[in-house]
Design a protein around this motif. Structure first.
Motif, PDB file in Angstrom:
ATOM      1  N   THR A 268       0.829  -1.204   0.000  1.00 49.53           N
ATOM      2  CA  THR A 268       0.000   0.000   0.000  1.00 49.53           C
ATOM      3  C   THR A 268       0.867   1.258   0.000  1.00 49.53           C
ATOM      4  O   THR A 268       1.950   1.276   0.581  1.00 49.53           O
ATOM      5  N   GLU A 269       0.391   2.300  -0.669  1.00 50.42           N
ATOM      6  CA  GLU A 269       1.148   3.551  -0.741  1.00 50.42           C
ATOM      7  C   GLU A 269       1.088   4.287   0.602  1.00 50.42           C
ATOM      8  O   GLU A 269       0.332   5.250   0.781  1.00 50.42           O
ATOM      9  N   ASP A 270       1.896   3.808   1.521  1.00 51.64           N
ATOM     10  CA  ASP A 270       1.964   4.321   2.890  1.00 51.64           C
ATOM     11  C   ASP A 270       3.451   4.419   3.226  1.00 51.64           C
ATOM     12  O   ASP A 270       4.125   3.404   3.395  1.00 51.64           O
ATOM     13  N   LEU A 271       3.979   5.650   3.307  1.00 51.85           N
ATOM     14  CA  LEU A 271       5.421   5.832   3.447  1.00 51.85           C
ATOM     15  C   LEU A 271       5.983   5.207   4.718  1.00 51.85           C
ATOM     16  O   LEU A 271       7.004   4.491   4.648  1.00 51.85           O
ATOM     17  N   PRO A 272       5.400   5.418   5.898  1.00 54.39           N
ATOM     18  CA  PRO A 272       5.942   4.755   7.098  1.00 54.39           C
ATOM     19  C   PRO A 272       5.957   3.236   6.964  1.00 54.39           C
ATOM     20  O   PRO A 272       6.911   2.580   7.415  1.00 54.39           O
TER      21      PRO A 272
END
Length: 311
Positions: free
Chosen positions: A87-91
């Motif tokens: 998923t496009e979730d930086l953390p």
């Protein structure tokens, strides 16, 4: 060094991860897909087999694809490449890359399929950051030839070169993006077009149908034969200079999407996923449109293959 017919780990078995699995399976690789979703794991074998069949690759290669929920269960000594498609979730991505640095052999490239975040933000905290790069596929990944190999400031040139060669071996059309700019190349071009298209609709200049017709049957029709730069080589840069001088001042250059798009998303009208965007969708129309698009993409690929063979 990355070589053919070895092992790849793909993190995420969703829309992009599943299609990337098809690409590597078609190339004879042993593919390990990790996903926390049991539903995704169970659906993936049939999806890969269908993708291999449509792409003309041996369906039996689907047997080389395994799924699981835990990275710790992967046979890491057999892995030669890791592709993160979570998923496009930086953390989340930064956490995954920290774990991958610990699990994967130190010479193994760690790449992200992100279309949103700079590679430097995903892997810049690693001690072995020189092996981190972007490997950006375009949806549907098993049909669209383009793959962007993105180098951050710290990415080793040998890593980028290996990835470009590997993508060519897998039948893709890679480009090396040498600056880690937001959106890379393909998405910057797409967003430039979509900004103008959405504002043209919002301003009442034309309809969504008008936009699609203008692109598909106008300048976009030429793109199967030549890109925009080659096309201007043909028509003449002097003509483009005159046209650009006249038109550029009137193009939209807002820093945000139009209210039209924000309002649509706010109402939940996000396209096929919700059953309504600019148009309404049901299971029947959705399946029919997806099948039509896939047929067109496959036909386009055959044209490009024939063109490459005749060069």
């Amino acid at each position: 060094m990355v070589q053919k017919n070895q092992g790849v780990v793909i993190i995420g078995g969703g829309v992009m991860g599943g299609d990337i699995a098809i690409v590597f399976a078609a190339g004879g690789w042993n593919v390990h897909v990790t996903s926390p979703s049991r539903k995704t794991q169970e659906a993936l074998p049939a999806r890969v087999a269908a993708g291999l069949r449509k792409s003309g690759a041996p369906e039996g290669n689907a047997a080389n694809v395994t799924t699981g929920a835990e990275l710790g269960a992967v046979p890491w000594q057999e892995v030669n490449l890791v592709v993160e498609a979570a998923t496009e979730d930086l953390p989340l991505k930064r956490k995954l890359f920290s774990e991958l640095e610990r699990l994967a052999r130190p010479e193994i490239p760690l790449v992200s399929n992100t279309s949103t975040f700079p590679i430097g933000e995903i892997g810049g905290h690693l001690k072995t950051q020189s092996r981190v790069a972007g490997l950006h596929f375009f949806m549907p990944a098993h049909l669209v030839p383009l793959v962007e190999v993105i180098s951050a400031e710290f990415t080793g040139r040998d890593i980028a070169d290996q990835l470009v060669r590997l993508m060519r071996d897998l039948g893709k059309a890679p480009i090396h993006v040498t600056k880690d700019v937001p959106g890379f190349v393909g998405n910057r071009l797409q967003h430039a077009l979509m900004r103008e298209a959405l504002y043209l609709v919002a301003d009442g200049v034309t309809t969504p149908e008008g936009i699609d017709t203008a692109v598909r049957y106008g300048f976009g029709f030429r793109f199967i034969a030549c890109g925009p730069v080659l096309q201007k080589e043909m028509s003449g840069w002097d003509t483009h200079l005159i046209g650009g001088t006249t038109v550029y001042p009137h193009l939209h250059n807002e820093k945000a999407p139009p209210a039209l798009l924000r309002d649509m998303v706010g109402m939940g009208h996000i396209g096929m996923k919700s059953g309504r965007g600019f148009w309404e969708w049901n299971e029947e129309t959705l399946a029919k449109e997806r099948a039509r698009i896939e047929r067109c993409l496959q036909a386009g690929m055959e044209i490009l293959k024939s063109d490459a063979d005749n060069k």
